[in-house]
Scaffold this motif. Structure first.
Motif, PDB file in Angstrom:
ATOM      1  N   UNK A 109       0.677  -1.009  -0.086  1.00 16.12           N
ATOM      2  CA  UNK A 109       0.048   0.004   0.060  1.00 16.12           C
ATOM      3  C   UNK A 109       0.953   1.258   0.079  1.00 16.12           C
ATOM      4  N   UNK A 110       0.890   1.803  -1.220  1.00 14.06           N
ATOM      5  CA  UNK A 110       1.872   3.109  -1.590  1.00 14.06           C
ATOM      6  C   UNK A 110       1.096   4.272  -1.588  1.00 14.06           C
ATOM      7  N   UNK A 111      -0.035   4.178  -1.852  1.00 15.72           N
ATOM      8  CA  UNK A 111      -0.970   5.571  -2.112  1.00 15.72           C
ATOM      9  C   UNK A 111      -2.115   5.180  -1.731  1.00 15.72           C
ATOM     10  N   UNK A 112      -2.940   6.602  -1.568  1.00 15.59           N
ATOM     11  CA  UNK A 112      -4.177   6.508  -1.093  1.00 15.59           C
ATOM     12  C   UNK A 112      -5.040   7.288  -2.112  1.00 15.59           C
ATOM     13  N   UNK A 113      -6.387   6.840  -2.151  1.00 18.85           N
ATOM     14  CA  UNK A 113      -6.926   5.650  -1.852  1.00 18.85           C
ATOM     15  C   UNK A 113      -6.346   4.409  -2.588  1.00 18.85           C
ATOM     16  N   UNK A 114      -6.220   3.393  -1.744  1.00 19.32           N
ATOM     17  CA  UNK A 114      -5.597   2.108  -2.337  1.00 19.32           C
ATOM     18  C   UNK A 114      -6.743   1.321  -2.493  1.00 19.32           C
ATOM     19  N   UNK A 115      -7.087   0.817  -3.651  1.00 20.78           N
ATOM     20  CA  UNK A 115      -8.337   0.104  -3.968  1.00 20.78           C
ATOM     21  C   UNK A 115      -8.072  -1.342  -3.755  1.00 20.78           C
ATOM     22  N   UNK A 116      -8.758  -2.172  -3.167  1.00 18.21           N
ATOM     23  CA  UNK A 116      -8.803  -3.524  -3.162  1.00 18.21           C
ATOM     24  C   UNK A 116      -9.725  -4.144  -4.201  1.00 18.21           C
ATOM     25  N   UNK A 117      -9.499  -5.091  -5.054  1.00 20.26           N
ATOM     26  CA  UNK A 117     -10.441  -5.528  -6.182  1.00 20.26           C
ATOM     27  C   UNK A 117      -9.990  -6.194  -7.289  1.00 20.26           C
ATOM     28  N   UNK A 118     -10.383  -5.636  -8.379  1.00 21.65           N
ATOM     29  CA  UNK A 118      -9.971  -6.512  -9.676  1.00 21.65           C
ATOM     30  C   UNK A 118     -10.234  -5.164 -10.646  1.00 21.65           C
ATOM     31  N   UNK A 119      -9.604  -5.286 -11.940  1.00 18.86           N
ATOM     32  CA  UNK A 119      -9.246  -4.084 -12.940  1.00 18.86           C
ATOM     33  C   UNK A 119     -10.313  -4.047 -13.503  1.00 18.86           C
ATOM     34  N   UNK A 120     -10.694  -2.958 -14.073  1.00 18.45           N
ATOM     35  CA  UNK A 120     -12.165  -2.572 -15.006  1.00 18.45           C
ATOM     36  C   UNK A 120     -11.512  -1.892 -16.271  1.00 18.45           C
ATOM     37  N   UNK A 121     -12.391  -1.415 -17.059  1.00 15.57           N
ATOM     38  CA  UNK A 121     -11.932  -0.423 -18.442  1.00 15.57           C
ATOM     39  C   UNK A 121     -11.763   0.885 -17.917  1.00 15.57           C
ATOM     40  N   UNK A 122     -11.877   1.289 -16.638  1.00 18.99           N
ATOM     41  CA  UNK A 122     -11.665   2.635 -16.166  1.00 18.99           C
ATOM     42  C   UNK A 122     -10.094   2.825 -15.923  1.00 18.99           C
ATOM     43  N   UNK A 123      -9.364   3.717 -16.493  1.00 15.46           N
ATOM     44  CA  UNK A 123      -8.062   4.089 -16.245  1.00 15.46           C
ATOM     45  C   UNK A 123      -7.975   4.513 -14.722  1.00 15.46           C
ATOM     46  N   UNK A 124      -8.875   5.413 -14.257  1.00  8.52           N
ATOM     47  CA  UNK A 124      -8.709   5.873 -13.120  1.00  8.52           C
ATOM     48  C   UNK A 124      -8.603   4.739 -12.065  1.00  8.52           C
ATOM     49  N   UNK A 125      -9.633   3.706 -12.215  1.00  8.79           N
ATOM     50  CA  UNK A 125      -9.661   3.044 -11.136  1.00  8.79           C
ATOM     51  C   UNK A 125      -8.493   2.121 -11.171  1.00  8.79           C
ATOM     52  N   UNK A 143     -15.475  -7.943  -5.365  1.00 15.50           N
ATOM     53  CA  UNK A 143     -16.008  -6.983  -6.286  1.00 15.50           C
ATOM     54  C   UNK A 143     -14.885  -6.138  -6.906  1.00 15.50           C
ATOM     55  N   UNK A 144     -15.050  -5.682  -8.167  1.00 16.80           N
ATOM     56  CA  UNK A 144     -13.932  -4.931  -8.972  1.00 16.80           C
ATOM     57  C   UNK A 144     -13.417  -3.635  -8.014  1.00 16.80           C
ATOM     58  N   UNK A 145     -14.529  -3.003  -7.301  1.00 17.72           N
ATOM     59  CA  UNK A 145     -13.777  -1.967  -6.477  1.00 17.72           C
ATOM     60  C   UNK A 145     -14.517  -2.246  -4.904  1.00 17.72           C
ATOM     61  N   UNK A 221      -7.266  -1.927 -26.093  1.00 16.97           N
ATOM     62  CA  UNK A 221      -8.007  -1.131 -26.858  1.00 16.97           C
ATOM     63  C   UNK A 221      -8.436  -1.529 -28.264  1.00 16.97           C
ATOM     64  N   UNK A 222      -8.975  -0.969 -29.209  1.00 15.99           N
ATOM     65  CA  UNK A 222      -9.562  -1.100 -30.394  1.00 15.99           C
ATOM     66  C   UNK A 222      -8.151  -1.291 -31.247  1.00 15.99           C
ATOM     67  N   UNK A 223      -7.808  -2.464 -31.815  1.00  5.91           N
ATOM     68  CA  UNK A 223      -6.655  -2.619 -32.568  1.00  5.91           C
ATOM     69  C   UNK A 223      -6.760  -1.630 -33.937  1.00  5.91           C
TER      70      UNK A 223
END
Length: 353
Positions: A109-125, A143-145, A221-223
């Motif tokens: 945990x090196x930043x905050x908020x440090x999210x526990x979950x799985x990846x999504x298509x949202x770069x911010x997440x 859950x992803x978030x 992303x779209x090729x």
């Protein structure tokens, strides 16, 4: 011509554009005109773009006109993504860790908020995702978030972010959107299948066990258009690079480790490639501040027939160096474990499998 003003405009890698703007034009109107003019910029969500005065961090008010903003001919405007401070790095002495009780793996945990979950298509997440449980045997029950960890006034807190997926600390459930303080040794339970993690402070883990920064997952992303046959010969790696190319069976994950960057704190972090083709550039969260990197700079593919990785320069503005050699755009080159990839002049990545 008193109704117009001539300014210089930087639009991503299209720098130094001259633009004659109506003084009554609003900033939001300027964004719309740019999206109509440049068909290589996605126009489906105009709200993610902003206009800045060059050298300024705050975007220009979208509803103001050029006159209201007192834009002058000597001014230079910059069109780019809305700048978001989506995470704040912690000081090293405030780092913490989560240990997976089933495997012993440690997540930092090196930043905050440090999210526990799985990846999504949202770069911010994805850039806030500190504990990526995508590949965990019980990961799909998370859950992803699912939860977030914060460090406030010298104390750590965990917040429940999933409405219908439980979160508990030491057997006590946390309601949705509620926070609870956590301390060294606390047991965190995720989901209905009880995926257990132990919270650890920096002092509780010997230095040799402390992990490297966690990866940011690059989503596909779209090729672009099909590329020509493999260019020969591929540039050779330098003597200090690993020349092995041992690729196991099945889909092969890889990563790009940042060895050089203009952005403080980025060196040593990595971009994880889990799906192919993957596209790396300024659209990638960890590289979005690199001005000489194109939005989609390179493509990385994995050929299951030959078990080889292929790298293509997607006609980037400032080029690609592979093993110290400049490669031709739109032609795939084989890349091997340990090879170094230069994006422009200021970013250096090391390919690892």
């Amino acid at each position: 011509m008193d109704e117009y003003i001539d300014v210089k405009l930087d639009i991503f890698e299209h720098v130094g554009q001259r633009a004659c703007l109506r003084k009554s034009l609003t900033v939001s109107g300027l964004v719309e005109e740019i999206l109509r003019e440049f068909d290589d910029i996605a126009a489906d969500t105009p709200e993610k773009y902003a206009v800045f005065l060059k050298g300024m961090e705050r975007p220009l008010n979208a509803s103001f006109t050029m006159t209201q903003l007192d834009i002058q001919p000597q001014d230079e405007l910059v069109f780019e993504y809305v700048r978001q401070n989506i995470r704040r790095m912690l000081k090293p002495e405030n780092y913490a860790f989560l240990r997976d009780e089933s495997s012993g793996r440690i997540y930092d945990i090196q930043w905050q908020p440090a999210i526990i979950g799985r990846p999504t298509n949202e770069a911010e997440h994805n850039i806030m995702l500190a504990v990526n449980l995508q590949l965990h045997p019980k990961g799909l029950t998370v859950s992803r978030k699912h939860a977030g960890i914060m460090f406030v006034n010298g104390h750590y807190y965990i917040e429940a972010l999933a409405d219908n997926n439980p979160l508990a600390v030491n057997g006590r459930g946390i309601p949705f959107n509620a926070r609870r303080e956590i301390k060294n040794g606390d047991r965190i339970m995720l989901g209905r299948n009880d995926l257990p993690l132990t919270f650890l402070t920096r002092e509780s883990i010997p230095l040799a066990q402390k992990p490297a920064p966690q990866p940011v997952v690059i989503q596909p992303r779209a090729a672009p258009a099909a590329t020509p046959a493999l260019a020969q010969p591929a540039p050779k790696p330098s003597d200090d690079e690993d020349k092995t190319n041992l690729v196991p069976e099945g889909p092969q994950p890889a990563r790009l480790v940042i060895e050089k960057s203009n952005t403080p704190g980025q060196v040593g972090q990595w971009l994880e490639l889990l799906t192919y083709p993957s596209y790396v550039g300024r659209d990638t969260p960890l590289l979005n501040a690199e001005k000489d990197v194109s939005r989609q700079h390179i493509e990385v593919r994995f050929d299951p027939a030959t078990r080889k990785f292929l790298l293509t320069d997607l006609k980037s503005t400032n080029g690609v160096l592979l093993g110290g050699n400049l490669i031709e755009p739109n032609r795939p080159y084989e890349i091997r474990n340990g090879m170094r990839i230069g994006l422009g002049t200021n970013v250096l990545l090391r390919f690892e499998i």
